[in-house]
Design a protein around this motif. Structure first.
Motif, PDB file in Angstrom:
ATOM      1  N   LYS A  45       0.936  -1.014  -0.151  1.00 51.39           N
ATOM      2  CA  LYS A  45       0.085   0.153  -0.057  1.00 51.39           C
ATOM      3  C   LYS A  45       1.004   1.195   0.041  1.00 51.39           C
ATOM      4  CE  LYS A  45      -4.247   0.396   2.831  1.00 51.39           C
ATOM      5  NZ  LYS A  45      -4.040   0.446   3.744  1.00 51.39           N
ATOM      6  N   LEU A  47       2.185   5.024  -0.735  1.00 43.43           N
ATOM      7  CA  LEU A  47       0.954   6.662  -0.097  1.00 43.43           C
ATOM      8  C   LEU A  47       1.643   7.775  -1.079  1.00 43.43           C
ATOM      9  CD1 LEU A  47      -1.295   8.977   0.672  1.00 43.43           C
ATOM     10  CD2 LEU A  47       0.271   9.354   2.559  1.00 43.43           C
ATOM     11  N   TYR A  68      -3.876  -0.390  -4.540  1.00 46.56           N
ATOM     12  CA  TYR A  68      -2.895  -0.329  -3.808  1.00 46.56           C
ATOM     13  C   TYR A  68      -2.409   1.260  -3.696  1.00 46.56           C
ATOM     14  CZ  TYR A  68      -3.088  -5.489  -3.281  1.00 46.56           C
ATOM     15  OH  TYR A  68      -3.746  -6.579  -2.783  1.00 46.56           O
ATOM     16  N   THR A  70      -2.745   5.051  -3.256  1.00 46.67           N
ATOM     17  CA  THR A  70      -3.270   6.845  -2.559  1.00 46.67           C
ATOM     18  C   THR A  70      -2.453   7.626  -2.674  1.00 46.67           C
ATOM     19  OG1 THR A  70      -4.424   5.291  -1.069  1.00 46.67           O
ATOM     20  CG2 THR A  70      -4.077   7.436  -0.611  1.00 46.67           C
ATOM     21  N   ALA A 108      -4.052   4.710   6.037  1.00 43.82           N
ATOM     22  CA  ALA A 108      -3.236   4.427   6.920  1.00 43.82           C
ATOM     23  C   ALA A 108      -3.729   2.748   7.623  1.00 43.82           C
ATOM     24  CB  ALA A 108      -3.283   5.152   7.728  1.00 43.82           C
ATOM     25  N   TYR A 110       0.029   2.840   6.039  1.00 38.40           N
ATOM     26  CA  TYR A 110       0.810   2.145   4.408  1.00 38.40           C
ATOM     27  C   TYR A 110       1.954   1.835   4.685  1.00 38.40           C
ATOM     28  CZ  TYR A 110      -2.483   6.163   3.665  1.00 38.40           C
ATOM     29  OH  TYR A 110      -3.997   6.486   3.049  1.00 38.40           O
ATOM     30  N   ASP A 111       2.671   0.880   3.063  1.00 37.02           N
ATOM     31  CA  ASP A 111       3.881  -0.327   3.458  1.00 37.02           C
ATOM     32  C   ASP A 111       5.105   1.192   2.722  1.00 37.02           C
ATOM     33  OD1 ASP A 111       2.931  -3.079   4.379  1.00 37.02           O
ATOM     34  OD2 ASP A 111       1.599  -2.188   2.128  1.00 37.02           O
ATOM     35  N   VAL A 113       5.418   5.025   2.055  1.00 34.89           N
ATOM     36  CA  VAL A 113       5.158   6.667   1.168  1.00 34.89           C
ATOM     37  C   VAL A 113       6.370   7.273   0.278  1.00 34.89           C
ATOM     38  CG1 VAL A 113       5.333   9.229   2.321  1.00 34.89           C
ATOM     39  CG2 VAL A 113       3.955   6.438   3.758  1.00 34.89           C
ATOM     40  N   THR A 130       2.652   4.662   8.279  1.00 34.87           N
ATOM     41  CA  THR A 130       3.368   3.848   8.289  1.00 34.87           C
ATOM     42  C   THR A 130       3.345   2.788   9.176  1.00 34.87           C
ATOM     43  OG1 THR A 130       4.144   5.305   6.674  1.00 34.87           O
ATOM     44  CG2 THR A 130       5.460   3.226   6.500  1.00 34.87           C
TER      45      THR A 130
END
Length: 297
Positions: A45, A47, A68, A70, A108, A110-111, A113, A130
């Protein structure tokens, strides 16, 4: 450049552009390099801070799948154009028009950023959003114009650490991190003078300028003609401190005033860096805790 002064598109302008750019399209090879540095894995995921044209968002969607991804864009008009461009490619990730420095808590943790704007300090929200073990890739810079990519690992205790990477990568600073207008300058004829240990050559080197920013994070640089010579001036608007350097008879002279002494701090910091053997930026470590951000070598 895809936007100027926060509202103007380059196509709207005839002749020389006199305003500051506020959005641009990133070099495609740099987009790929950064996504490799981000170490994106299947089902990560992500961001993204700074949708921009949507190009890097599209690459992320192609790699991971839109579910996945954003992406946050500060400027609604820029976000709208990116949304349209992505839609034409049949890609519909989560697109948010908001202040990217606040992240997007609704999606959130997230894996990964990744930021396509520069920051002076890594926002706490990015770390909070994160997962432990996740990575943050962002450009850290300052008001003297030197910056570098940093890859930080988020830890269980809510801190993040990592090294600077290579490449002298530079992005526009996030708008809340841009320097304030200089306004009316202080009286530069006052202040105490002395012979400078270090001259302004340090301002011409990317790494030494980065080191200078650590010592004087709120200083801005300008040059001006005064009394028949060129002066290099560092001005700290927040504290009212300043330093002016000029060359005289083959020596550098510095004149300073205000509650801080910017060039004293710069010389001390550069002195420590030289004593350590002038390590490259890739040897610098960034640490972010609830108490603040430090960069050491």
């Amino acid at each position: 450049m895809t936007q100027i002064a926060g509202t103007i598109m380059p196509a709207d302008i005839r002749g020389q552009i006199m305003r500051d750019p506020t959005s641009s399209s990133t070099l495609p090879s740099l987009v790929v390099r950064m996504l490799e540095d981000l170490q994106v894995e299947p089902e990560s995921k992500v961001l993204e801070i700074g949708t921009g044209t949507g190009y890097s968002t599209a690459v992320l969607c192609a790699r991971l799948g839109e579910e996945y991804v954003t992406s946050i864009e500060y400027d609604e008009e820029v976000a709208s154009r990116a949304r349209t461009a992505l839609g034409r490619r049949g890609m519909y990730p989560t697109l948010v028009s908001s202040d990217g420095l606040l992240g997007y808590a609704e999606g959130a943790p997230y894996d990964r950023v990744i930021a396509t704007c520069g920051v002076c300090t890594v926002p706490a929200a990015w770390i909070e959003q994160t997962r432990p073990g996740g990575l943050i890739l962002t450009t850290i810079g300052g008001w003297l114009g030197s910056s570098e990519l940093a890859r930080l690992t988020v830890h269980n205790d809510g801190t993040a650490t990592g090294l600077l990477l290579s490449g002298q990568v530079s992005f526009m600073l996030a708008r809340p991190h841009t320097p304030p207008a200089l306004g009316l300058l202080p009286d530069l004829s006052e202040g105490k003078e002395r012979e400078a240990i270090i001259g302004t050559d340090a301002l011409n080197d990317w790494t030494s300028r980065f080191v200078m920013q650590l010592a004087a994070p709120h200083a801005q640089h300008l040059t001006m003609e005064r009394d028949g010579h060129t002066e290099h001036v560092l001005v700290d608007v927040e504290s009212g401190s300043w330093a002016a350097l000029y060359e005289k008879d083959g020596r550098w002279i510095v004149r300073q005033d205000g509650p801080n002494a910017p060039w004293d701090a710069v010389e001390e910091q550069l002195g420590r860096w030289h004593a350590a053997g002038t390590p490259a930026l890739e040897e610098f470590t960034v640490s972010v805790t609830p108490q603040g951000q430090t960069i050491t070598w």
